[in-house]
Design a protein around this motif. Structure first.
Motif, PDB file in Angstrom:
ATOM      1  N   GLU A   1       0.803  -1.217   0.000  1.00 55.40           N
ATOM      2  CA  GLU A   1       0.000   0.000   0.000  1.00 55.40           C
ATOM      3  C   GLU A   1       0.838   1.270   0.000  1.00 55.40           C
ATOM      4  OE1 GLU A   1      -3.262  -0.390  -0.435  1.00 55.40           O
ATOM      5  OE2 GLU A   1      -2.875  -2.550  -0.332  1.00 55.40           O
ATOM      6  N   HIS A   2       0.261   2.283  -0.589  1.00 56.61           N
ATOM      7  CA  HIS A   2       0.802   3.638  -0.582  1.00 56.61           C
ATOM      8  C   HIS A   2       0.451   4.267   0.763  1.00 56.61           C
ATOM      9  CE1 HIS A   2       0.986   7.910  -1.765  1.00 56.61           C
ATOM     10  NE2 HIS A   2       1.732   7.533  -2.785  1.00 56.61           N
ATOM     11  N   ASN A   3       1.192   5.284   1.158  1.00 54.90           N
ATOM     12  CA  ASN A   3       0.876   5.963   2.421  1.00 54.90           C
ATOM     13  C   ASN A   3      -0.501   6.616   2.435  1.00 54.90           C
ATOM     14  OD1 ASN A   3       2.832   5.382   4.327  1.00 54.90           O
ATOM     15  ND2 ASN A   3       4.227   6.993   3.640  1.00 54.90           N
ATOM     16  N   ALA A   4      -1.092   6.799   1.260  1.00 53.69           N
ATOM     17  CA  ALA A   4      -2.467   7.320   1.206  1.00 53.69           C
ATOM     18  C   ALA A   4      -3.444   6.343   1.845  1.00 53.69           C
ATOM     19  CB  ALA A   4      -2.884   7.594  -0.239  1.00 53.69           C
ATOM     20  N   VAL A   5      -3.032   5.096   1.964  1.00 49.73           N
ATOM     21  CA  VAL A   5      -3.814   4.077   2.664  1.00 49.73           C
ATOM     22  C   VAL A   5      -3.266   3.879   4.079  1.00 49.73           C
ATOM     23  CG1 VAL A   5      -4.297   1.597   2.748  1.00 49.73           C
ATOM     24  CG2 VAL A   5      -4.642   2.877   0.630  1.00 49.73           C
ATOM     25  N   MET A   6      -1.966   3.683   4.192  1.00 48.19           N
ATOM     26  CA  MET A   6      -1.381   3.336   5.494  1.00 48.19           C
ATOM     27  C   MET A   6      -1.504   4.456   6.510  1.00 48.19           C
ATOM     28  SD  MET A   6      -0.827   0.258   5.195  1.00 48.19           S
ATOM     29  CE  MET A   6      -0.339   0.076   6.907  1.00 48.19           C
TER      30      MET A   6
END
Lengths: 384, 92
Positions: free
Chosen positions: A96-101
């Motif tokens: 996952e990208h940090n936009a999720v994490m």
């Protein structure tokens, strides 16, 4: 100048996108749904046609299920903050990208949610048996899965994963930031609950555009409340789509550009775009593999993939490589962790990261040849 | 050509999105329309509504059948000569 950073944002944009932006500023200018005049109606049509173009691209039937946000990050935030309740459990991946994490880590603190991360490196598939096991053993509210990896271009096996999630009544949220426009996506057959996309990568819109598809029956709590140009007699947010999730003046300028970008894809043919990009990416991979000192990070040989390539050179940091490519050869790439630290951990490139190449529709074979030569020189100069 | 003064119906949609959908459907069906500000007597919505001829009501309803409007459609009729709008019907 050779721009190979299309995974960050696409450049250049089709000429028709520029024309659409200018046309909005000069000839439309107004806000949709806020006034009763012709220019406001024209603005309303732009948004409507942009929604319809997305509906066609994703093979959906109802444009009213498409919500616009400023980017994929905002779309993912709406999905996650809008649906995760206190004490809920969420399933996600290592890619996952940090936009999720970052939303998930915040939700851990804010609402005491539990985050389970399904192992799966960027170079191999998810273990679907493990997925099935976890879904059987634990009660998940939601699963958020990256569709296309922004570091090596692998694609999650959604056709196999989504039925498992559905069978267990788990809300599915798919991050399509890298895949929308770069891979054929049929949301009617895939049938996720939410699909998030960005407008400024493979959809050729300007930055400040993006959104999500929300399946009927899925009702995240809006993050933003305000004026919608509808039901103005009440101080309460409307419950109907799309107004419920679109408060405030929209980025009509940007959406005029996105609409033109989507029309460009339709006019050119998404298959033609994909084929062209695949040709360039394959050429890069084939040739980079042969350069001594280079490590290429790839999906498995038979796996479908996006035109996104990560590599490192033994003895050189990605920063040095990227700097030289930029300054000596005018080749634009992205170096480092690409906002996906865990993904890099899963391919053992943490913390230094990789150099990422992402050719796009407007690159050509000659530029790829020059890039290969440049990387050879950088690698050769260093590696004995 | 559509003459607003003679168009008895006002179709209220609650969202510009639905106004655009309606416009598309009715134009495709060859039904004359005008997009105008919502009359204040009907609603304080900021948005637009559709003006249509009463004689086209059945064709309008047929065009809207099974289409993905995201909220209800309220249709008003004006009684000449005083132009007061009366609620005619609501389509869910």
């Amino acid at each position: 100048m050779i721009y190979l950073d299309n995974a960050a944002t696409s450049y250049p944009k089709p000429k028709t996108v520029l024309v659409a932006l200018q046309d909005y500023i000069e000839n439309v200018g107004a806000s949709p749904g806020r006034s009763g005049h012709q220019l406001a109606t024209s603005a309303g049509r732009i948004l409507y046609q942009a929604r319809k173009a997305l509906t066609r691209l994703f093979q959906l039937s109802d444009p009213g299920r498409i919500i616009f946000t400023e980017n994929a990050t905002a779309a993912l935030n709406l999905a996650l903050f809008g649906l995760m309740r206190p004490g809920d459990r969420v399933l996600t991946s290592t890619l996952e990208h940090n936009a999720v994490m970052r939303p998930l880590r915040r939700l851990e603190k804010l609402r005491n949610i539990t985050v389970d991360i399904l192992p799966g490196t960027a170079t191999s598939h998810y273990d679907l048996n493990l997925l099935e096991q976890w879904c059987d053993q634990k009660k998940y509210r939601l699963a958020v899965i990256n569709h296309g990896s922004n570091i090596i271009g692998s694609l999650a096996p959604l056709q196999a994963m989504l039925p498992i999630l559905k069978e267990h009544n788990i809300i599915s949220v798919i991050d399509g930031a890298q895949s929308a426009g770069a891979h054929p996506i049929n949301l009617s057959t895939l049938d996720p609950d939410i699909f998030c996309f960005t407008g400024h990568k493979s959809l050729y819109g300007p930055p400040g555009t993006g959104g999500l598809y929300i399946k009927e029956g899925i009702e995240p709590e809006p993050l933003i409340y305000g004026g919608t140009g509808s039901r103005s007699e009440t101080e309460y947010q409307p419950e109907f789509m799309p107004d419920k999730y679109e408060s405030g003046t929209p980025n009509t300028l940007g959406l005029a550009g996105l609409k033109a970008g989507l029309e460009f894809i339709e006019g050119t043919g998404i298959r033609n775009i994909i084929e062209h990009e695949k040709g360039l990416a394959d050429k890069l991979r084939r040739n980079l593999k042969n350069i001594p000192g280079i490590t290429l990070y790839e999906p498995r040989p038979d796996d479908e993939r996006l035109p996104v390539i990560s590599f490192t050179i033994a003895g050189l940091s990605p920063s040095e490589i990227g700097y030289r490519l930029d300054r000596e050869f005018a080749i634009m790439t992205r170096i480092g962790l690409h906002c996906a630290p865990r993904a890099h951990q899963s391919i053992d490139t943490f913390p230094q990261g990789t150099v990422r190449l992402a050719p796009g529709y407007f690159n050509n074979a000659e530029e790829i040849e020059r890039t290969i030569k440049a990387i050879s020189i950088i690698a050769g100069g260093h590696h004995g | 050509m559509a003459d607003l003064k003679l168009m008895e119906l006002r179709l209220i949609f609650h969202s510009i999105h639905n106004v655009m959908l309606a416009e598309e459907l009715l134009l495709k069906a060859g039904i004359p329309i005008d997009i105008i500000p919502v009359p204040r007597e009907i609603s304080s919505d900021c948005g637009m509504c559709l003006a249509c001829y009463l004689k086209d009501l059945d064709k309008i309803r047929a065009s809207f059948e099974k289409k993905p409007f995201t909220s209800s459609i309220t249709i008003y009729e004006s009684n000449k000569p005083d132009r007061n709008f009366q609620l005619l019907l609501t389509l869910e």
